[in-house]
Design a protein around this motif. Structure first.
Motif, PDB file in Angstrom:
ATOM      1  N   LEU A 158       0.806  -1.215   0.000  1.00 48.68           N
ATOM      2  CA  LEU A 158       0.000   0.000   0.000  1.00 48.68           C
ATOM      3  C   LEU A 158       0.840   1.267   0.000  1.00 48.68           C
ATOM      4  O   LEU A 158       0.283   2.370   0.123  1.00 48.68           O
ATOM      5  CB  LEU A 158      -0.927   0.010   1.227  1.00 48.68           C
ATOM      6  CG  LEU A 158      -2.006  -1.078   1.274  1.00 48.68           C
ATOM      7  CD1 LEU A 158      -2.801  -0.972   2.561  1.00 48.68           C
ATOM      8  CD2 LEU A 158      -2.935  -0.947   0.071  1.00 48.68           C
ATOM      9  N   ARG A 159       2.161   1.134  -0.132  1.00 48.41           N
ATOM     10  CA  ARG A 159       3.011   2.322  -0.046  1.00 48.41           C
ATOM     11  C   ARG A 159       2.825   3.265  -1.227  1.00 48.41           C
ATOM     12  O   ARG A 159       2.888   4.490  -1.067  1.00 48.41           O
ATOM     13  CB  ARG A 159       4.483   1.894   0.048  1.00 48.41           C
ATOM     14  CG  ARG A 159       4.870   1.368   1.410  1.00 48.41           C
ATOM     15  CD  ARG A 159       6.272   0.836   1.418  1.00 48.41           C
ATOM     16  NE  ARG A 159       6.611   0.228   2.699  1.00 48.41           N
ATOM     17  CZ  ARG A 159       7.657  -0.547   2.903  1.00 48.41           C
ATOM     18  NH1 ARG A 159       8.466  -0.845   1.895  1.00 48.41           N
ATOM     19  NH2 ARG A 159       7.895  -1.051   4.102  1.00 48.41           N
ATOM     20  N   ALA A 160       2.615   2.710  -2.423  1.00 50.81           N
ATOM     21  CA  ALA A 160       2.453   3.577  -3.590  1.00 50.81           C
ATOM     22  C   ALA A 160       1.206   4.453  -3.450  1.00 50.81           C
ATOM     23  O   ALA A 160       1.264   5.677  -3.667  1.00 50.81           O
ATOM     24  CB  ALA A 160       2.381   2.735  -4.859  1.00 50.81           C
ATOM     25  N   LYS A 161       0.072   3.846  -3.074  1.00 54.69           N
ATOM     26  CA  LYS A 161      -1.145   4.631  -2.895  1.00 54.69           C
ATOM     27  C   LYS A 161      -1.016   5.600  -1.729  1.00 54.69           C
ATOM     28  O   LYS A 161      -1.504   6.739  -1.789  1.00 54.69           O
ATOM     29  CB  LYS A 161      -2.331   3.691  -2.666  1.00 54.69           C
ATOM     30  CG  LYS A 161      -2.699   2.853  -3.873  1.00 54.69           C
ATOM     31  CD  LYS A 161      -3.929   2.004  -3.581  1.00 54.69           C
ATOM     32  CE  LYS A 161      -4.321   1.195  -4.819  1.00 54.69           C
ATOM     33  NZ  LYS A 161      -5.517   0.341  -4.564  1.00 54.69           N
ATOM     34  N   THR A 162      -0.364   5.159  -0.655  1.00 50.98           N
ATOM     35  CA  THR A 162      -0.183   6.039   0.498  1.00 50.98           C
ATOM     36  C   THR A 162       0.678   7.239   0.147  1.00 50.98           C
ATOM     37  O   THR A 162       0.396   8.367   0.576  1.00 50.98           O
ATOM     38  CB  THR A 162       0.446   5.259   1.658  1.00 50.98           C
ATOM     39  OG1 THR A 162      -0.332   4.100   1.939  1.00 50.98           O
ATOM     40  CG2 THR A 162       0.523   6.108   2.909  1.00 50.98           C
ATOM     41  N   ALA A 163       1.730   7.022  -0.639  1.00 53.95           N
ATOM     42  CA  ALA A 163       2.583   8.135  -1.056  1.00 53.95           C
ATOM     43  C   ALA A 163       1.818   9.102  -1.960  1.00 53.95           C
ATOM     44  O   ALA A 163       1.958  10.330  -1.836  1.00 53.95           O
ATOM     45  CB  ALA A 163       3.823   7.611  -1.768  1.00 53.95           C
ATOM     46  N   VAL A 195      10.141  18.696   6.203  1.00 52.43           N
ATOM     47  CA  VAL A 195       9.558  17.400   6.555  1.00 52.43           C
ATOM     48  C   VAL A 195      10.130  16.297   5.669  1.00 52.43           C
ATOM     49  O   VAL A 195      10.389  15.172   6.130  1.00 52.43           O
ATOM     50  CB  VAL A 195       8.030  17.465   6.445  1.00 52.43           C
ATOM     51  CG1 VAL A 195       7.420  16.085   6.630  1.00 52.43           C
ATOM     52  CG2 VAL A 195       7.467  18.429   7.472  1.00 52.43           C
ATOM     53  N   GLY A 196      10.347  16.589   4.377  1.00 49.15           N
ATOM     54  CA  GLY A 196      10.937  15.590   3.497  1.00 49.15           C
ATOM     55  C   GLY A 196      12.321  15.164   3.946  1.00 49.15           C
ATOM     56  O   GLY A 196      12.656  13.973   3.920  1.00 49.15           O
ATOM     57  N   GLY A 197      13.145  16.116   4.370  1.00 48.64           N
ATOM     58  CA  GLY A 197      14.475  15.759   4.875  1.00 48.64           C
ATOM     59  C   GLY A 197      14.406  14.896   6.121  1.00 48.64           C
ATOM     60  O   GLY A 197      15.145  13.906   6.248  1.00 48.64           O
ATOM     61  N   TRP A 198      13.525  15.242   7.044  1.00 52.04           N
ATOM     62  CA  TRP A 198      13.376  14.415   8.245  1.00 52.04           C
ATOM     63  C   TRP A 198      12.802  13.046   7.906  1.00 52.04           C
ATOM     64  O   TRP A 198      13.122  12.047   8.569  1.00 52.04           O
ATOM     65  CB  TRP A 198      12.485  15.131   9.261  1.00 52.04           C
ATOM     66  CG  TRP A 198      13.231  16.099  10.109  1.00 52.04           C
ATOM     67  CD1 TRP A 198      13.319  17.455   9.953  1.00 52.04           C
ATOM     68  CD2 TRP A 198      14.024  15.777  11.261  1.00 52.04           C
ATOM     69  NE1 TRP A 198      14.111  17.999  10.928  1.00 52.04           N
ATOM     70  CE2 TRP A 198      14.552  17.006  11.741  1.00 52.04           C
ATOM     71  CE3 TRP A 198      14.336  14.600  11.918  1.00 52.04           C
ATOM     72  CZ2 TRP A 198      15.372  17.050  12.867  1.00 52.04           C
ATOM     73  CZ3 TRP A 198      15.157  14.644  13.032  1.00 52.04           C
ATOM     74  CH2 TRP A 198      15.663  15.860  13.490  1.00 52.04           C
ATOM     75  N   GLY A 199      11.942  12.966   6.885  1.00 53.50           N
ATOM     76  CA  GLY A 199      11.422  11.673   6.467  1.00 53.50           C
ATOM     77  C   GLY A 199      12.503  10.749   5.936  1.00 53.50           C
ATOM     78  O   GLY A 199      12.506   9.547   6.229  1.00 53.50           O
ATOM     79  N   ALA A 388       5.633  17.095  -3.735  1.00 54.91           N
ATOM     80  CA  ALA A 388       5.976  15.955  -4.602  1.00 54.91           C
ATOM     81  C   ALA A 388       7.440  15.577  -4.460  1.00 54.91           C
ATOM     82  O   ALA A 388       7.784  14.384  -4.403  1.00 54.91           O
ATOM     83  CB  ALA A 388       5.650  16.302  -6.053  1.00 54.91           C
ATOM     84  N   LEU A 389       8.330  16.574  -4.389  1.00 55.61           N
ATOM     85  CA  LEU A 389       9.756  16.281  -4.242  1.00 55.61           C
ATOM     86  C   LEU A 389      10.049  15.612  -2.912  1.00 55.61           C
ATOM     87  O   LEU A 389      10.834  14.645  -2.836  1.00 55.61           O
ATOM     88  CB  LEU A 389      10.553  17.579  -4.377  1.00 55.61           C
ATOM     89  CG  LEU A 389      12.068  17.467  -4.226  1.00 55.61           C
ATOM     90  CD1 LEU A 389      12.658  16.539  -5.277  1.00 55.61           C
ATOM     91  CD2 LEU A 389      12.712  18.858  -4.314  1.00 55.61           C
ATOM     92  N   SER A 390       9.428  16.076  -1.852  1.00 50.69           N
ATOM     93  CA  SER A 390       9.675  15.490  -0.524  1.00 50.69           C
ATOM     94  C   SER A 390       9.157  14.066  -0.444  1.00 50.69           C
ATOM     95  O   SER A 390       9.857  13.164   0.033  1.00 50.69           O
ATOM     96  CB  SER A 390       9.016  16.365   0.545  1.00 50.69           C
ATOM     97  OG  SER A 390       9.550  17.673   0.532  1.00 50.69           O
ATOM     98  N   TRP A 391       7.937  13.844  -0.931  1.00 50.62           N
ATOM     99  CA  TRP A 391       7.363  12.497  -0.826  1.00 50.62           C
ATOM    100  C   TRP A 391       8.079  11.518  -1.752  1.00 50.62           C
ATOM    101  O   TRP A 391       8.213  10.357  -1.413  1.00 50.62           O
ATOM    102  CB  TRP A 391       5.872  12.545  -1.136  1.00 50.62           C
ATOM    103  CG  TRP A 391       5.038  12.478   0.105  1.00 50.62           C
ATOM    104  CD1 TRP A 391       4.296  11.426   0.546  1.00 50.62           C
ATOM    105  CD2 TRP A 391       4.889  13.512   1.093  1.00 50.62           C
ATOM    106  NE1 TRP A 391       3.686  11.739   1.744  1.00 50.62           N
ATOM    107  CE2 TRP A 391       4.034  13.007   2.097  1.00 50.62           C
ATOM    108  CE3 TRP A 391       5.399  14.793   1.225  1.00 50.62           C
ATOM    109  CZ2 TRP A 391       3.672  13.755   3.214  1.00 50.62           C
ATOM    110  CZ3 TRP A 391       5.047  15.533   2.329  1.00 50.62           C
ATOM    111  CH2 TRP A 391       4.199  15.018   3.309  1.00 50.62           C
ATOM    112  N   ARG A 392       8.518  11.974  -2.893  1.00 47.11           N
ATOM    113  CA  ARG A 392       9.278  11.085  -3.763  1.00 47.11           C
ATOM    114  C   ARG A 392      10.604  10.701  -3.109  1.00 47.11           C
ATOM    115  O   ARG A 392      11.051   9.549  -3.210  1.00 47.11           O
ATOM    116  CB  ARG A 392       9.534  11.737  -5.119  1.00 47.11           C
ATOM    117  CG  ARG A 392      10.421  10.875  -6.011  1.00 47.11           C
ATOM    118  CD  ARG A 392      10.613  11.440  -7.392  1.00 47.11           C
ATOM    119  NE  ARG A 392      11.596  10.656  -8.118  1.00 47.11           N
ATOM    120  CZ  ARG A 392      11.349   9.478  -8.684  1.00 47.11           C
ATOM    121  NH1 ARG A 392      10.138   8.963  -8.629  1.00 47.11           N
ATOM    122  NH2 ARG A 392      12.303   8.813  -9.315  1.00 47.11           N
ATOM    123  N   SER A 393      11.245  11.635  -2.444  1.00 47.33           N
ATOM    124  CA  SER A 393      12.521  11.328  -1.788  1.00 47.33           C
ATOM    125  C   SER A 393      12.338  10.290  -0.695  1.00 47.33           C
ATOM    126  O   SER A 393      13.129   9.350  -0.571  1.00 47.33           O
ATOM    127  CB  SER A 393      13.126  12.615  -1.208  1.00 47.33           C
ATOM    128  OG  SER A 393      13.341  13.584  -2.221  1.00 47.33           O
TER     129      SER A 393
END
Length: 402
Positions: A158-163, A195-199, A388-393
């Motif tokens: 489910l990671r693709a849909k969640t992202a 948030v993307g960096g911390w993720g 989009a950049l943060s979640w893709r990373s």
């Protein structure tokens, strides 16, 4: 259909350095946004004009019921994501990602508040609509961190849909903070990049924790069992010493047999006792001729000296993992990375292109003009591009975890 558990992926220096490079890149983008939106007059004017245009559009194009609901969207999204993350954590027992996600929430929100209230100071060029510094956005950070935690604890399939849903909801939350008049576009975009960096750091922490727990005897239950067995053996040894006296000496079992050249019971094939040691013509069990050689050659997957201990490989009942086609063999299911790279690039190009076009126009981008609407659209696209950049990373590095 059951599959054998996927082993933890070995942690190398490259697998640690590459995520850290991604973190540096995301936070470098935060520094660039900080300089442009706070330290330059052009950046401040574009940011404030986008906020003024958003307020004007809010009163002209949106009904009151939508505006009333928009005030509570960040809280509702945060609560829904937190409940779903708790349900997934309990069902899948992914305790390590849940704990790391809590640490990521604290770290990202602390970073945002420290930058806003302590480190950064917005210079006054006489064009500010809001005097105090609002960079970066605390509302966007709070919601985005919970959405990233939801991605961390999501089941692999489910990671693709969640992202996908995560970055869309995070972008909508950032846009609504501008529409509600709480923040400028750069505030929300910088918060999403933080948030993307911390993720990405959270994914790295999960990988290191999985690698540490995958070592033999590294799990807490194994450590407790080992300590308990050691303490029990120590108590038994003390009891035996008290029964036979401190000065009594009992030689180890089988030591006299080994002294007389007889094989011990625990090592019937020990070298130098009952059988010749090295493999070769001198050892009938490992000779290159006769029935012993034929029986030994029948088990090519085992090098145990005792033929009875040899086992067939792969073991009986083993089934090939059907998800191995998505990655390296043995690492389980690897979900597709969402959002795609083309989505990130398209949003960045549109946002930067519109912002540059508005900045180069001779007239001011005041509210109600074509330039003003292009300016606020550029701000919204910039927020979507940052999400989009943060979640893709995060999804990119999370993909390697089973």
């Amino acid at each position: 259909m059951s599959f054998p558990p996927a082993p933890a992926r070995p942690v190398s220096a490259r697998s640690v350095i590459r995520p850290l490079v991604t973190v540096v890149f995301l936070w470098t983008c935060v520094g660039i946004a900080t300089y442009i939106s706070l330290m330059t007059m052009t950046g401040q004017s574009l940011d404030d004009e986008a906020l003024a245009q958003a307020k004007a559009d809010r009163n002209n194009f949106f009904p009151w019921i939508f505006l009333a609901a928009a005030q509570h969207v960040p809280e509702l999204v945060s609560i829904a994501a937190a409940v779903l993350a708790l349900v997934w954590t309990i069902r899948t027992r992914r305790w390590i990602p849940a704990v790391v996600g809590l640490g990521m929430i604290l770290g990202a929100n602390f970073t945002t508040q420290f930058l806003k209230r302590v480190l950064l100071d917005k210079p006054d060029f006489g064009i500010q609509l809001i005097v105090h510094n609002s960079f970066p956005s605390g509302h966007t950070t709070a919601t985005a961190t919970i959405l990233v935690t939801l991605l961390l604890v999501a089941p692999p399939h489910l990671r693709a849909k969640t992202a996908t849903w995560g970055w869309v909801l995070a972008a909508i939350t950032g846009m609504l903070t501008v529409l509600n008049g709480w923040h400028r576009p750069s505030d929300a975009a910088a918060a999403l990049l933080i948030v993307g960096g911390w993720g990405v750091l959270a994914v790295l922490a999960i990988r290191l924790a999985d690698a540490a727990l995958a070592r033999p005897g590294a799990r807490p239950t194994d450590v407790y069992r080992r300590v308990r067995d050691k303490m029990g053996a120590h108590r038994e040894n003390l009891q035996q010493r008290e029964e036979r006296g401190d000065s009594a000496y009992i030689p180890p079992t089988g030591s006299q047999q080994r002294q007389h050249g007889q094989p011990s019971q625990s090592h019937p094939y020990q070298s130098g006792i009952g059988q010749p040691g090295p493999r070769g013509p001198g050892n009938p069990r490992f000779s290159t001729h006769g029935p012993a050689a034929a029986s030994y050659a029948d088990a090519p997957y085992s090098n145990a000296p005792n033929p009875q201990a040899q086992q067939q490989y792969p073991p009986a009942g083993y089934q090939q993992n059907p998800y191995a086609q998505y990655g390296r063999p043995g690492y389980g299911y690897r979900a597709a990375v969402r959002p795609r790279k083309g989505t990130v690039i398209a949003l960045l190009v549109l946002a930067i292109g519109l912002a540059v076009a508005v900045a180069l126009m001779p007239s001011l981008a005041v509210a109600g003009t074509w330039a003003g609407r292009a300016n606020v659209i550029a701000g919204y696209l910039g927020i979507a591009a940052a999400a989009a950049l943060s979640w893709r990373s995060v999804a990119r590095w999370l993909r390697s975890l089973s």
